[in-house]
Design a protein around this motif. Structure first.
Motif, PDB file in Angstrom:
ATOM      1  N   SER A  62       3.674   7.343  -2.674  1.00  0.00           N
ATOM      2  CA  SER A  62       4.390   6.249  -1.122  1.00  0.00           C
ATOM      3  C   SER A  62       3.515   5.424  -0.525  1.00  0.00           C
ATOM      4  O   SER A  62       3.315   4.920  -0.033  1.00  0.00           O
ATOM      5  CB  SER A  62       5.522   6.840  -1.196  1.00  0.00           C
ATOM      6  N   CYS A  63       3.067   6.541   0.474  1.00  0.00           N
ATOM      7  CA  CYS A  63       2.154   5.561   1.641  1.00  0.00           C
ATOM      8  C   CYS A  63       0.779   5.287   1.051  1.00  0.00           C
ATOM      9  O   CYS A  63       0.221   4.266   1.468  1.00  0.00           O
ATOM     10  CB  CYS A  63       1.747   7.083   2.143  1.00  0.00           C
ATOM     11  N   MET A  64       0.401   5.458  -0.064  1.00  0.00           N
ATOM     12  CA  MET A  64      -0.775   4.877  -0.588  1.00  0.00           C
ATOM     13  C   MET A  64       0.124   3.303  -0.435  1.00  0.00           C
ATOM     14  O   MET A  64      -1.387   2.219  -0.648  1.00  0.00           O
ATOM     15  CB  MET A  64      -1.233   5.392  -1.948  1.00  0.00           C
ATOM     16  N   ILE A  65       0.712   3.430  -1.935  1.00  0.00           N
ATOM     17  CA  ILE A  65       1.580   2.055  -2.676  1.00  0.00           C
ATOM     18  C   ILE A  65       1.755   0.968  -0.766  1.00  0.00           C
ATOM     19  O   ILE A  65       1.371   0.056  -0.996  1.00  0.00           O
ATOM     20  CB  ILE A  65       2.385   2.794  -2.958  1.00  0.00           C
ATOM     21  N   LYS A  70      -5.840   0.420  -3.170  1.00  0.00           N
ATOM     22  CA  LYS A  70      -6.806  -0.115  -4.604  1.00  0.00           C
ATOM     23  C   LYS A  70      -6.748   1.162  -5.841  1.00  0.00           C
ATOM     24  O   LYS A  70      -6.349   0.509  -7.097  1.00  0.00           O
ATOM     25  CB  LYS A  70      -7.702  -0.697  -4.825  1.00  0.00           C
ATOM     26  N   ARG A  71      -7.010   2.416  -5.224  1.00  0.00           N
ATOM     27  CA  ARG A  71      -7.132   2.878  -5.965  1.00  0.00           C
ATOM     28  C   ARG A  71      -7.449   5.230  -5.752  1.00  0.00           C
ATOM     29  O   ARG A  71      -7.878   4.973  -5.381  1.00  0.00           O
ATOM     30  CB  ARG A  71      -9.339   3.169  -6.958  1.00  0.00           C
ATOM     31  N   VAL A  72      -7.217   6.018  -7.100  1.00  0.00           N
ATOM     32  CA  VAL A  72      -6.332   7.363  -5.670  1.00  0.00           C
ATOM     33  C   VAL A  72      -7.106   7.965  -7.048  1.00  0.00           C
ATOM     34  O   VAL A  72      -7.305   7.932  -8.412  1.00  0.00           O
ATOM     35  CB  VAL A  72      -5.230   7.023  -5.622  1.00  0.00           C
ATOM     36  N   HIS A  73      -7.863   9.628  -6.839  1.00  0.00           N
ATOM     37  CA  HIS A  73      -8.698  10.444  -7.627  1.00  0.00           C
ATOM     38  C   HIS A  73      -7.663  11.622  -6.865  1.00  0.00           C
ATOM     39  O   HIS A  73      -7.538  11.268  -5.527  1.00  0.00           O
ATOM     40  CB  HIS A  73      -9.089  10.236  -7.588  1.00  0.00           C
ATOM     41  N   ALA A  74      -6.721  12.403  -7.582  1.00  0.00           N
ATOM     42  CA  ALA A  74      -6.101  13.296  -7.319  1.00  0.00           C
ATOM     43  C   ALA A  74      -6.648  14.951  -8.382  1.00  0.00           C
ATOM     44  O   ALA A  74      -6.563  14.542  -9.018  1.00  0.00           O
ATOM     45  CB  ALA A  74      -4.529  13.383  -7.108  1.00  0.00           C
ATOM     46  N   ASP A  75      -7.096  15.742  -7.037  1.00  0.00           N
ATOM     47  CA  ASP A  75      -7.369  17.192  -7.989  1.00  0.00           C
ATOM     48  C   ASP A  75      -6.110  17.030  -9.114  1.00  0.00           C
ATOM     49  O   ASP A  75      -5.762  17.686  -9.761  1.00  0.00           O
ATOM     50  CB  ASP A  75      -7.936  18.130  -7.081  1.00  0.00           C
ATOM     51  N   ALA A  83       3.040   7.965 -12.112  1.00  0.00           N
ATOM     52  CA  ALA A  83       4.339   7.088 -12.843  1.00  0.00           C
ATOM     53  C   ALA A  83       4.425   5.972 -11.578  1.00  0.00           C
ATOM     54  O   ALA A  83       4.279   4.358 -12.251  1.00  0.00           O
ATOM     55  CB  ALA A  83       5.590   7.343 -13.255  1.00  0.00           C
ATOM     56  N   LEU A  84       4.885   6.486 -10.440  1.00  0.00           N
ATOM     57  CA  LEU A  84       4.946   5.241  -9.429  1.00  0.00           C
ATOM     58  C   LEU A  84       4.082   4.357  -9.274  1.00  0.00           C
ATOM     59  O   LEU A  84       3.660   3.333  -8.756  1.00  0.00           O
ATOM     60  CB  LEU A  84       5.230   6.247  -8.063  1.00  0.00           C
ATOM     61  N   LEU A  85       2.711   4.872  -9.636  1.00  0.00           N
ATOM     62  CA  LEU A  85       0.872   4.698  -8.742  1.00  0.00           C
ATOM     63  C   LEU A  85       0.893   3.279  -9.592  1.00  0.00           C
ATOM     64  O   LEU A  85       0.494   2.430 -10.261  1.00  0.00           O
ATOM     65  CB  LEU A  85      -0.131   5.354  -8.488  1.00  0.00           C
ATOM     66  N   GLN A  86       1.504   3.866 -10.803  1.00  0.00           N
ATOM     67  CA  GLN A  86       1.081   3.125 -12.044  1.00  0.00           C
ATOM     68  C   GLN A  86       2.324   1.557 -12.303  1.00  0.00           C
ATOM     69  O   GLN A  86       1.198   0.535 -11.927  1.00  0.00           O
ATOM     70  CB  GLN A  86       1.190   3.632 -13.342  1.00  0.00           C
ATOM     71  N   ALA A  87       3.614   2.298 -11.081  1.00  0.00           N
ATOM     72  CA  ALA A  87       4.750   0.896 -11.545  1.00  0.00           C
ATOM     73  C   ALA A  87       3.875  -0.140 -10.745  1.00  0.00           C
ATOM     74  O   ALA A  87       4.218  -1.435 -10.509  1.00  0.00           O
ATOM     75  CB  ALA A  87       5.275   1.768 -11.648  1.00  0.00           C
ATOM     76  N   HIS A  88       3.425   0.525  -9.419  1.00  0.00           N
ATOM     77  CA  HIS A  88       2.715   0.004  -8.829  1.00  0.00           C
ATOM     78  C   HIS A  88       1.731  -0.793  -8.493  1.00  0.00           C
ATOM     79  O   HIS A  88       0.561  -1.483  -7.783  1.00  0.00           O
ATOM     80  CB  HIS A  88       3.155  -0.261  -7.206  1.00  0.00           C
ATOM     81  N   GLY A  89       0.488  -0.388  -9.421  1.00  0.00           N
ATOM     82  CA  GLY A  89      -0.997  -1.450 -10.296  1.00  0.00           C
ATOM     83  C   GLY A  89      -1.976  -0.855  -9.488  1.00  0.00           C
ATOM     84  O   GLY A  89      -3.293  -1.572  -9.264  1.00  0.00           O
ATOM     85  N   VAL A  90      -1.652   0.398  -8.724  1.00  0.00           N
ATOM     86  CA  VAL A  90      -2.426   1.087  -8.250  1.00  0.00           C
ATOM     87  C   VAL A  90      -3.021   1.836  -9.176  1.00  0.00           C
ATOM     88  O   VAL A  90      -3.057   2.833 -10.639  1.00  0.00           O
ATOM     89  CB  VAL A  90      -2.408   2.293  -7.233  1.00  0.00           C
ATOM     90  N   ASP A  91      -5.103   2.144  -9.810  1.00  0.00           N
ATOM     91  CA  ASP A  91      -5.526   2.883 -10.366  1.00  0.00           C
ATOM     92  C   ASP A  91      -6.105   4.445 -10.441  1.00  0.00           C
ATOM     93  O   ASP A  91      -6.080   4.883  -9.111  1.00  0.00           O
ATOM     94  CB  ASP A  91      -6.893   1.705 -10.368  1.00  0.00           C
ATOM     95  N   ALA A  92      -5.011   4.842 -10.922  1.00  0.00           N
ATOM     96  CA  ALA A  92      -5.087   6.294 -10.951  1.00  0.00           C
ATOM     97  C   ALA A  92      -5.395   7.152 -11.419  1.00  0.00           C
ATOM     98  O   ALA A  92      -4.716   7.403 -12.554  1.00  0.00           O
ATOM     99  CB  ALA A  92      -3.516   6.449 -10.567  1.00  0.00           C
TER     100      ALA A  92
END
Length: 135
Positions: A62-65, A70-75, A83-92
């Motif tokens: 949510s903070c990132m959105i 624009k783009r995020v990688h998480a370990d 799902a939230l990142l994808q719904a808001h168009g963030v490349d995850a």
């Protein structure tokens, strides 16, 4: 992205942000505090940024959105965060996808993951995070 992931691991950080202008920002606090501070005090750092993070739950997503990452990688990333990142168009992307983020003791849900689990609006989640930290 590979550069950010390498920095994250080699420097034992919790979060690395590469701003749209190419500047690198390194963070070491656990949880979402660094992201929340950026959203509240330095939003330009996140706008259009690429991020590498140790763990991304729905609160961090949510903070990132809201920060317009624009783009995020998480370990480790939770399914609700993805799902939230994808719904808001963030490349995850992630190394490991989990049902939910666990707490620091490893014996229950992360309290912010639980707090945000049924909420769909990132700005509402951020307000809940702020309220949580006030307690």
């Amino acid at each position: 992205m590979k550069e950010l992931i390498n920095i994250l691991h080699e420097e034992n950080l919790t979060l690395v942000v590469k701003s749209a202008d190419g500047s690198l920002h390194r963070f070491t606090q656990r949880g979402v505090k660094d992201l929340l501070t950026l959203v509240q005090e330095s939003p330009d750092v996140l706008k259009g940024a690429t991020v590498a993070d140790k763990a991304v739950g729905k609160a961090a997503a949510s903070c990132m959105i809201v920060g317009s990452v624009k783009r995020v990688h998480a370990d480790v990333m939770s399914e609700p965060a993805m799902a939230l990142l994808q719904a808001h168009g963030v490349d995850a992307e992630y190394s490991t996808l989990v049902h939910h983020i666990i707490n620091r003791n490893g014996d229950d849900w992360c309290p912010l993951e639980r707090l945000s689990y049924h909420e769909t609006e990132p700005s509402v989640i951020i307000n809940k995070i702020i309220d949580f930290f006030k307690q």
